[in-house]
Design a protein around this motif. Sequence first.
Motif, PDB file in Angstrom:
ATOM      1  N   ARG A   1       0.829  -1.214   0.000  1.00 37.31           N
ATOM      2  CA  ARG A   1       0.000   0.000   0.000  1.00 37.31           C
ATOM      3  C   ARG A   1       0.854   1.251   0.000  1.00 37.31           C
ATOM      4  N   VAL A   2       2.058   1.156   0.544  1.00 33.57           N
ATOM      5  CA  VAL A   2       2.925   2.322   0.705  1.00 33.57           C
ATOM      6  C   VAL A   2       3.910   2.455  -0.449  1.00 33.57           C
TER       7      VAL A   2
ATOM      8  N   ARG B   1       5.702   3.100  -3.692  1.00 35.30           N
ATOM      9  CA  ARG B   1       5.477   3.963  -4.846  1.00 35.30           C
ATOM     10  C   ARG B   1       6.734   3.947  -5.685  1.00 35.30           C
TER      11      ARG B   1
ATOM     12  N   VAL C   1       2.329   5.036   9.047  1.00 37.25           N
ATOM     13  CA  VAL C   1       3.073   4.940   7.789  1.00 37.25           C
ATOM     14  C   VAL C   1       2.270   4.124   6.768  1.00 37.25           C
ATOM     15  N   VAL C   2       1.745   2.992   7.201  1.00 35.13           N
ATOM     16  CA  VAL C   2       1.012   2.113   6.297  1.00 35.13           C
ATOM     17  C   VAL C   2      -0.273   2.785   5.799  1.00 35.13           C
TER      18      VAL C   2
ATOM     19  N   GLY D   1      -0.698   5.887   5.407  1.00 39.70           N
ATOM     20  CA  GLY D   1      -0.347   7.036   4.580  1.00 39.70           C
ATOM     21  C   GLY D   1      -0.523   8.322   5.314  1.00 39.70           C
TER      22      GLY D   1
ATOM     23  N   THR E   1      10.406  -1.062   7.666  1.00 36.77           N
ATOM     24  CA  THR E   1       8.975  -1.232   7.930  1.00 36.77           C
ATOM     25  C   THR E   1       8.556  -2.669   7.663  1.00 36.77           C
TER      26      THR E   1
ATOM     27  N   MET F   1      11.323   1.469   3.836  1.00 38.16           N
ATOM     28  CA  MET F   1      10.422   0.374   3.468  1.00 38.16           C
ATOM     29  C   MET F   1      10.951  -0.974   3.948  1.00 38.16           C
TER      30      MET F   1
END
Length: 171
Positions: free
Chosen positions: A31-32, A34, A168-169, A171, A48, A45
């Motif tokens: 989901r995060v 990009r 974070v997840v 957004g 995480t 990332m």
Amino acid sequence: MDSREQRGRFTVLDGAALVMGSAIASLHVLRVMRGGLSIAGWAMMVLTFTWLAVTATGPFLYVARRYIRRPPGYPAIGDRLWALLGLPWLLTAVLQSLSLGDRRDALVSITLMGGLAVASLIAVVEVWSTWVMVAPEQAEEVEGGPWTSRVGLILAIAWPIQCGLGMVVLG
């Protein structure tokens, strides 16, 4: 090897639980992700993903050790906390996989943040009553438990990281 020696070892079932936790973490990290992340973004990332994979392993490890393997003295306080802290990540991954239409994102956000808030509050209360409000001798007994309990206690102490990763997840 007797059962006490095996209690502290990492087994194939533990590895399978870690793989399942990694699958849950990958759903959240996707989901995060990009395109065009910087080096710092990729490092974030990876960190995480790693933290979420370890946390999401808790419920799977709890089921595998409690109902399949059954080591003596299982579960300890840290094992239960690890399973509790991983549960919101597991539930929201299931919700993300369902096709609920426009309500999905709101339901995932509410479930994740609400679940993390409840799990973190319970973790703080348990850590406080396990280590802070007891005699030093009792606190040492908890620290000498199996590796799974120690990891669970570390995750419980680091509850602010759980809440931060939830933000974070989302957004």
